[in-house]
Design a protein around this motif. Structure first.
Motif, PDB file in Angstrom:
ATOM      1  N   PRO A  87      13.037  13.068   0.830  1.00  0.00           N
ATOM      2  CA  PRO A  87      12.472  12.165  -0.287  1.00  0.00           C
ATOM      3  C   PRO A  87      10.755  12.179  -0.195  1.00  0.00           C
ATOM      4  O   PRO A  87      10.377  12.028   0.909  1.00  0.00           O
ATOM      5  CB  PRO A  87      13.077  10.918  -0.081  1.00  0.00           C
ATOM      6  CG  PRO A  87      13.547  11.024   1.464  1.00  0.00           C
ATOM      7  CD  PRO A  87      13.478  12.268   1.807  1.00  0.00           C
ATOM      8  N   ILE A  88      10.436  11.650  -1.516  1.00  0.00           N
ATOM      9  CA  ILE A  88       8.916  11.420  -1.381  1.00  0.00           C
ATOM     10  C   ILE A  88       8.576  10.163  -0.726  1.00  0.00           C
ATOM     11  O   ILE A  88       7.602   9.951  -0.099  1.00  0.00           O
ATOM     12  CB  ILE A  88       8.651  11.453  -2.739  1.00  0.00           C
ATOM     13  CG1 ILE A  88       8.514  12.726  -3.429  1.00  0.00           C
ATOM     14  CG2 ILE A  88       6.898  11.042  -2.910  1.00  0.00           C
ATOM     15  CD1 ILE A  88       8.411  12.868  -4.948  1.00  0.00           C
ATOM     16  N   GLY A  89       9.610   9.060  -0.905  1.00  0.00           N
ATOM     17  CA  GLY A  89       9.504   7.783  -0.133  1.00  0.00           C
ATOM     18  C   GLY A  89       8.206   7.109  -0.347  1.00  0.00           C
ATOM     19  O   GLY A  89       7.539   7.037  -1.503  1.00  0.00           O
ATOM     20  N   THR A  90       7.270   6.606   0.755  1.00  0.00           N
ATOM     21  CA  THR A  90       6.253   5.772   0.430  1.00  0.00           C
ATOM     22  C   THR A  90       4.977   6.568   0.286  1.00  0.00           C
ATOM     23  O   THR A  90       3.949   6.166   0.135  1.00  0.00           O
ATOM     24  CB  THR A  90       6.030   5.032   1.739  1.00  0.00           C
ATOM     25  OG1 THR A  90       6.147   5.737   2.874  1.00  0.00           O
ATOM     26  CG2 THR A  90       6.938   4.037   1.919  1.00  0.00           C
ATOM     27  N   ALA A  91       5.216   8.088   0.253  1.00  0.00           N
ATOM     28  CA  ALA A  91       4.124   8.847   0.168  1.00  0.00           C
ATOM     29  C   ALA A  91       3.391   8.845  -1.218  1.00  0.00           C
ATOM     30  O   ALA A  91       2.167   8.872  -1.264  1.00  0.00           O
ATOM     31  CB  ALA A  91       4.494  10.503   0.270  1.00  0.00           C
ATOM     32  N   ALA A  92       4.225   8.539  -2.182  1.00  0.00           N
ATOM     33  CA  ALA A  92       3.753   8.235  -3.554  1.00  0.00           C
ATOM     34  C   ALA A  92       2.573   7.007  -3.675  1.00  0.00           C
ATOM     35  O   ALA A  92       1.736   6.990  -4.292  1.00  0.00           O
ATOM     36  CB  ALA A  92       4.702   8.286  -4.410  1.00  0.00           C
ATOM     37  N   TRP A  93       3.410   5.955  -2.646  1.00  0.00           N
ATOM     38  CA  TRP A  93       2.337   4.872  -2.895  1.00  0.00           C
ATOM     39  C   TRP A  93       1.188   5.017  -2.209  1.00  0.00           C
ATOM     40  O   TRP A  93       0.172   4.695  -2.572  1.00  0.00           O
ATOM     41  CB  TRP A  93       3.112   3.710  -2.207  1.00  0.00           C
ATOM     42  CG  TRP A  93       2.468   2.398  -1.621  1.00  0.00           C
ATOM     43  CD1 TRP A  93       2.115   2.121  -0.581  1.00  0.00           C
ATOM     44  CD2 TRP A  93       1.732   1.455  -2.607  1.00  0.00           C
ATOM     45  NE1 TRP A  93       1.287   0.964  -0.477  1.00  0.00           N
ATOM     46  CE2 TRP A  93       0.996   0.743  -1.813  1.00  0.00           C
ATOM     47  CE3 TRP A  93       1.732   1.551  -4.101  1.00  0.00           C
ATOM     48  CZ2 TRP A  93       0.191  -0.360  -2.297  1.00  0.00           C
ATOM     49  CZ3 TRP A  93       0.820   0.430  -4.306  1.00  0.00           C
ATOM     50  CH2 TRP A  93       0.273  -0.489  -3.611  1.00  0.00           C
ATOM     51  N   TRP A  94       1.177   5.654  -1.072  1.00  0.00           N
ATOM     52  CA  TRP A  94      -0.049   6.036  -0.401  1.00  0.00           C
ATOM     53  C   TRP A  94      -0.906   6.855  -1.087  1.00  0.00           C
ATOM     54  O   TRP A  94      -2.192   7.026  -1.127  1.00  0.00           O
ATOM     55  CB  TRP A  94       0.260   6.734   0.921  1.00  0.00           C
ATOM     56  CG  TRP A  94       0.750   5.893   2.000  1.00  0.00           C
ATOM     57  CD1 TRP A  94       1.927   5.757   2.617  1.00  0.00           C
ATOM     58  CD2 TRP A  94      -0.065   4.813   2.907  1.00  0.00           C
ATOM     59  NE1 TRP A  94       2.190   4.777   3.503  1.00  0.00           N
ATOM     60  CE2 TRP A  94       0.964   4.351   3.496  1.00  0.00           C
ATOM     61  CE3 TRP A  94      -1.243   4.276   2.685  1.00  0.00           C
ATOM     62  CZ2 TRP A  94       0.739   3.233   4.441  1.00  0.00           C
ATOM     63  CZ3 TRP A  94      -1.663   3.138   3.554  1.00  0.00           C
ATOM     64  CH2 TRP A  94      -0.611   2.689   4.529  1.00  0.00           C
ATOM     65  N   ALA A  95      -0.565   7.893  -2.012  1.00  0.00           N
ATOM     66  CA  ALA A  95      -1.289   8.496  -2.928  1.00  0.00           C
ATOM     67  C   ALA A  95      -2.211   7.745  -3.879  1.00  0.00           C
ATOM     68  O   ALA A  95      -3.110   8.140  -4.233  1.00  0.00           O
ATOM     69  CB  ALA A  95      -0.504   9.610  -3.608  1.00  0.00           C
ATOM     70  N   ALA A  96      -1.412   6.861  -4.396  1.00  0.00           N
ATOM     71  CA  ALA A  96      -1.613   6.042  -5.429  1.00  0.00           C
ATOM     72  C   ALA A  96      -2.647   4.904  -5.128  1.00  0.00           C
ATOM     73  O   ALA A  96      -3.496   4.458  -5.676  1.00  0.00           O
ATOM     74  CB  ALA A  96      -0.498   5.178  -6.284  1.00  0.00           C
TER      75      ALA A  96
END
Length: 213
Positions: A87-96
């Motif tokens: 899963p993408i998980g928290t990676a999307a938050w870190w990218a944003a």
């Protein structure tokens, strides 16, 4: 690889793709990509003339940290997009997060300037070329990362390609900081972001065609 072929491999007990192979290919792609991006930057653009003075300014390091944070987030995101079932998980938050921080800084700067000054802060002196130069520097990186992803089995090829483009744009932005004379947060919040968005869109398009299995 077709879905039926993958099913047969799984049914016959074929081993999973060695994660270290993917990581080595990504490291190789980044190494060569950064080297070629630096060569392009030096040969076609050159370092900014006042780089030694710029290194003493906090705003120069803010844009470097912004790009570096995106590189780290892009690596985290691509690692998850490259592997099935991850899963993408928290990676999307870190990218944003770096974008949110930069936009907040840009809004703060604009709110403390006059209406007449705001357009100049957003456009700077190089708005017409900035995003396209970042996109140009990202080309060898994107090509290398798409090659690396072909050793994986990304379940969402377009999204994996977009992740490769995002990381390529982030690394290219970091390299571009050596040349770019712009120092204002409103400029960076628009044109640096657009420069990263361009390879991400191109990566999504190419990924949907080159990373199918």
């Amino acid at each position: 690889m077709k879905t039926e072929e993958l099913t047969v491999l799984l049914a016959t007990g074929a081993g999973a793709v060695d994660n270290r192979v993917i990581e080595r290919r990504v490291a190789t792609a980044l190494g060569w990509g950064v080297a070629l991006a630096l060569i392009l930057m030096v040969s076609l653009l050159g370092a900014r003339a006042d780089l030694s003075q710029a290194l003493l300014l906090p705003m120069y390091w803010i844009k470097v940290v912004f790009a570096a944070a995106l590189v780290l987030a892009g690596l985290m995101l691509l690692r998850r997009l490259a592997r099935p079932g991850m899963p993408i998980g928290t990676a999307a938050w870190w990218a944003a997060s770096p974008f949110i921080a930069l936009w907040a800084l840009a809004l703060f700067v604009l709110s403390n300037t006059t209406t007449e000054q705001r357009l100049d802060l957003v456009l700077g002196h190089t708005w017409m070329v900035c995003p396209w130069l970042i996109a140009m520097l990202s080309v060898p990186l994107l090509a290398g990362l798409l090659w690396a992803l072909r050793a994986a089995a990304p379940p969402r090829p377009a999204l994996a390609g977009a992740g490769a483009g995002f990381l390529s744009g982030a690394v290219a932005t970091l390299v571009y900081c050596i040349h770019c004379p712009e120092m204002e947060a409103p400029f960076l919040a628009v044109w640096y972001v657009l420069g990263i968005l361009v390879p991400a869109i191109v990566g999504a398009f190419l990924g949907s065609r080159l990373l199918r299995w």
